[in-house]
Scaffold this motif. Structure first.
Motif, PDB file in Angstrom:
ATOM      1  N   HIS A 273       0.826  -1.205   0.000  1.00  0.00           N
ATOM      2  CA  HIS A 273       0.000   0.000   0.000  1.00  0.00           C
ATOM      3  C   HIS A 273       0.863   1.259   0.000  1.00  0.00           C
ATOM      4  N   SER A 274       1.938   1.250   0.786  1.00  0.00           N
ATOM      5  CA  SER A 274       2.828   2.419   0.831  1.00  0.00           C
ATOM      6  C   SER A 274       3.478   2.663  -0.524  1.00  0.00           C
ATOM      7  N   LEU A 275       3.921   1.583  -1.173  1.00  0.00           N
ATOM      8  CA  LEU A 275       4.569   1.710  -2.474  1.00  0.00           C
ATOM      9  C   LEU A 275       3.587   2.214  -3.526  1.00  0.00           C
ATOM     10  N   ALA A 276       2.397   1.628  -3.571  1.00  0.00           N
ATOM     11  CA  ALA A 276       1.406   2.052  -4.555  1.00  0.00           C
ATOM     12  C   ALA A 276       1.040   3.518  -4.359  1.00  0.00           C
ATOM     13  N   LYS A 277       0.871   3.924  -3.113  1.00  0.00           N
ATOM     14  CA  LYS A 277       0.529   5.316  -2.813  1.00  0.00           C
ATOM     15  C   LYS A 277       1.638   6.256  -3.276  1.00  0.00           C
ATOM     16  N   HIS A 278       2.900   5.886  -3.012  1.00  0.00           N
ATOM     17  CA  HIS A 278       4.037   6.730  -3.375  1.00  0.00           C
ATOM     18  C   HIS A 278       4.142   6.876  -4.891  1.00  0.00           C
ATOM     19  N   ILE A 279       3.973   5.756  -5.615  1.00  0.00           N
ATOM     20  CA  ILE A 279       4.065   5.809  -7.080  1.00  0.00           C
ATOM     21  C   ILE A 279       2.943   6.663  -7.661  1.00  0.00           C
ATOM     22  N   VAL A 280       1.729   6.506  -7.159  1.00  0.00           N
ATOM     23  CA  VAL A 280       0.601   7.292  -7.662  1.00  0.00           C
ATOM     24  C   VAL A 280       0.832   8.780  -7.410  1.00  0.00           C
ATOM     25  N   GLU A 281       1.352   9.131  -6.236  1.00  0.00           N
ATOM     26  CA  GLU A 281       1.632  10.537  -5.935  1.00  0.00           C
ATOM     27  C   GLU A 281       2.683  11.096  -6.900  1.00  0.00           C
ATOM     28  N   LYS A 282       3.717  10.309  -7.194  1.00  0.00           N
ATOM     29  CA  LYS A 282       4.741  10.752  -8.142  1.00  0.00           C
ATOM     30  C   LYS A 282       4.150  10.916  -9.541  1.00  0.00           C
ATOM     31  N   CYS A 283       3.236  10.037  -9.909  1.00  0.00           N
ATOM     32  CA  CYS A 283       2.590  10.141 -11.224  1.00  0.00           C
ATOM     33  C   CYS A 283       1.763  11.418 -11.329  1.00  0.00           C
ATOM     34  N   ILE A 284       1.066  11.750 -10.269  1.00  0.00           N
ATOM     35  CA  ILE A 284       0.263  12.980 -10.272  1.00  0.00           C
ATOM     36  C   ILE A 284       1.160  14.202 -10.392  1.00  0.00           C
ATOM     37  N   GLU A 285       2.280  14.202  -9.670  1.00  0.00           N
ATOM     38  CA  GLU A 285       3.221  15.318  -9.743  1.00  0.00           C
ATOM     39  C   GLU A 285       3.738  15.510 -11.168  1.00  0.00           C
ATOM     40  N   ARG A 286       3.877  14.407 -11.906  1.00  0.00           N
ATOM     41  CA  ARG A 286       4.480  14.451 -13.232  1.00  0.00           C
ATOM     42  C   ARG A 286       3.450  14.403 -14.355  1.00  0.00           C
TER      43      ARG A 286
END
Length: 440
Positions: A273-286
């Protein structure tokens, strides 16, 4: 768009329902053991693994099946079938793998004779047909198993009063799981609800590619010429620690072994869950609107559909990680933020240069380094695979687009020096100094 969310709830009338929940928890363990014994017998006789439909057909008239509501019994058998299939996949590369254990703890006298057998309280799942929900009074009626009705006029349900967090609205209830906490010595409810939410707009038109693997659990390449690595350091540590601790237990199906398995599972779930959340946040930033992720077959099998052999330690790591589970979690978290997740083929992505398109097995000189003799580029091998997955080099419909990108005079610095994030139990993922080596 419909999503499912799980809420934890305290049982307010615990003293009134504890005994009946105990009976159902013990019944779930007994049914697991009966089905486990039957599955082992079939395996020994035929070498075949039974699926859940076989188990349901065989055991639906067994007395232990009637210890739970029919759908609850079905869920126990489904979980056992899943566990046997997981074991079957693991044993192809690890001869030391053991089949699912029994859920019981044996006690012996001084002469070594068994004098008592105790079953742990297993989680019990009620599906919709076994649930009656009173949203006004925060009550839920959970259907009893036929074996636990004291007399014909006895109530055929357990009336549980629950208390969720103040900000939680429990409605459209799909499942109820009664979970026993050994540390708290009490039951709690996990309430699975279906919600309809408005589909958000996509964060943008950029793309990302994700390569799942052994050393780095995930490598992510972005069309913005950025890349991130997520080493599986925490999973690797847990993957060696918990099996060793479990092996020290006197009974592989006892309460201590069950506690260790549960804790290990919770830590894996937290990591995913932590990894998926982090990747999604990075995707939104980019500004990423689409994520390509390598199909799981590419992780587990080679081009001839034979199971890959990553070496003794690699196989232990691989089969301890639920790649498919992570993909489901990522897909869910991305979807609610307007990001599409697509499975794409991993074929040749690890041996093709993402800069010039040259394909050569020898160019991956070691697990963490990819060197192209054609364009003289050197970069992280996992990021190279992730970028090829992002470009979807095996999709004929996108070949022209990929080829044009490969022909560009592209910078390779971001391929050689990705950002690296390590997992911490308290803080989730935090950045580490950028490196080329993939070793955690």
């Amino acid at each position: 768009m419909h999503i499912h969310r799980t809420y934890r709830a305290k049982i307010r009338n615990h003293s009134q329902v504890e005994r009946m929940l105990d009976l159902h928890g013990w019944s779930a363990s007994k049914l697991w053991n009966v089905a486990n014994y039957h599955s082992r017998q079939v395996w020994d006789d035929t070498g075949e693994i039974l699926d859940d439909s076989d188990l349901k057909s065989e055991l639906k008239t067994h007395t232990t099946y009637k210890g739970l509501h029919s759908q609850s019994s079905q869920r126990v058998l489904e979980e056992l079938a899943e566990a046997f299939n997981s074991w079957y996949g693991k044993r192809k590369n690890d001869s030391r793998a053991n089949p699912p254990g029994y859920r019981k703890k044996n006690y012996y006298d001084d002469d070594g004779n068994r004098v008592h057998e105790e079953h742990p309280r297993s989680t019990v799942t009620w599906k919709q047909k076994g649930i009656r929900h009173d949203t006004k009074h925060n009550h839920v009626r959970l259907s009893k198993g036929a074996n636990h009705k004291d007399h014909p006029r006895d109530w055929d349900y357990i009336l549980v009063e629950y208390e969720a967090r103040p900000e939680v609205t429990v409605e459209n209830l799909q499942q109820v799981r009664a979970v026993y906490s050994k540390s708290k010595e009490r039951w709690e409810l996990h309430l699975v609800c279906k919600h309809e939410v408005e589909t958000p707009d996509s964060p943008g038109n950029e793309t990302a590619g994700i390569d799942l693997g052994i050393c780095n659990f995930a490598a992510v390449a972005y069309s913005t010429e950025e890349a991130d690595l997520y080493p599986g350091n925490r999973l690797k540590q847990d993957g060696y620690y918990f099996p060793k601790e479990t092996a020290k237990c006197d009974d592989s199906g006892g309460s201590e072994a069950t506690r260790l398995h549960q804790k290990w599972s919770e830590r894996r779930t937290h990591f995913f869950h932590s990894l998926a959340k982090h990747i999604v946040e990075k995707c939104i930033e980019r500004g990423v609107g689409r994520i390509n992720i390598g199909k799981l077959a590419g992780v587990r099998e080679d081009e001839n559909s034979e199971s890959k052999n990553w070496g003794r330690h690699g196989n232990l790591d691989l089969h301890g990680w639920a790649f498919d589970r992570f993909t489901k979690i990522l897909t869910y978290k991305a979807k609610v933020r307007g990001i599409e997740v697509v499975d794409v083929s991993e074929r040749d992505t690890s041996k093709t240069c993402c800069v010039c398109g040259r394909e050569d097995d020898s160019q991956r000189v070691e697990r963490g380094l990819y060197v192209c003799v054609s364009c003289d580029a050197a970069f992280n091998a996992d990021v190279n695979g992730a970028e090829n997955i992002r470009l979807n080099i095996n999709n004929t419909e996108s070949n022209s687009e990929s080829a044009s990108k490969l022909d560009e005079d592209r910078s390779t610095g971001w391929l050689a020096q990705p950002g690296v994030y390590l997992h911490d139990l308290s803080h989730g993922f935090s950045p580490r100094k950028q490196v080329v080596d993939c070793k955690p």
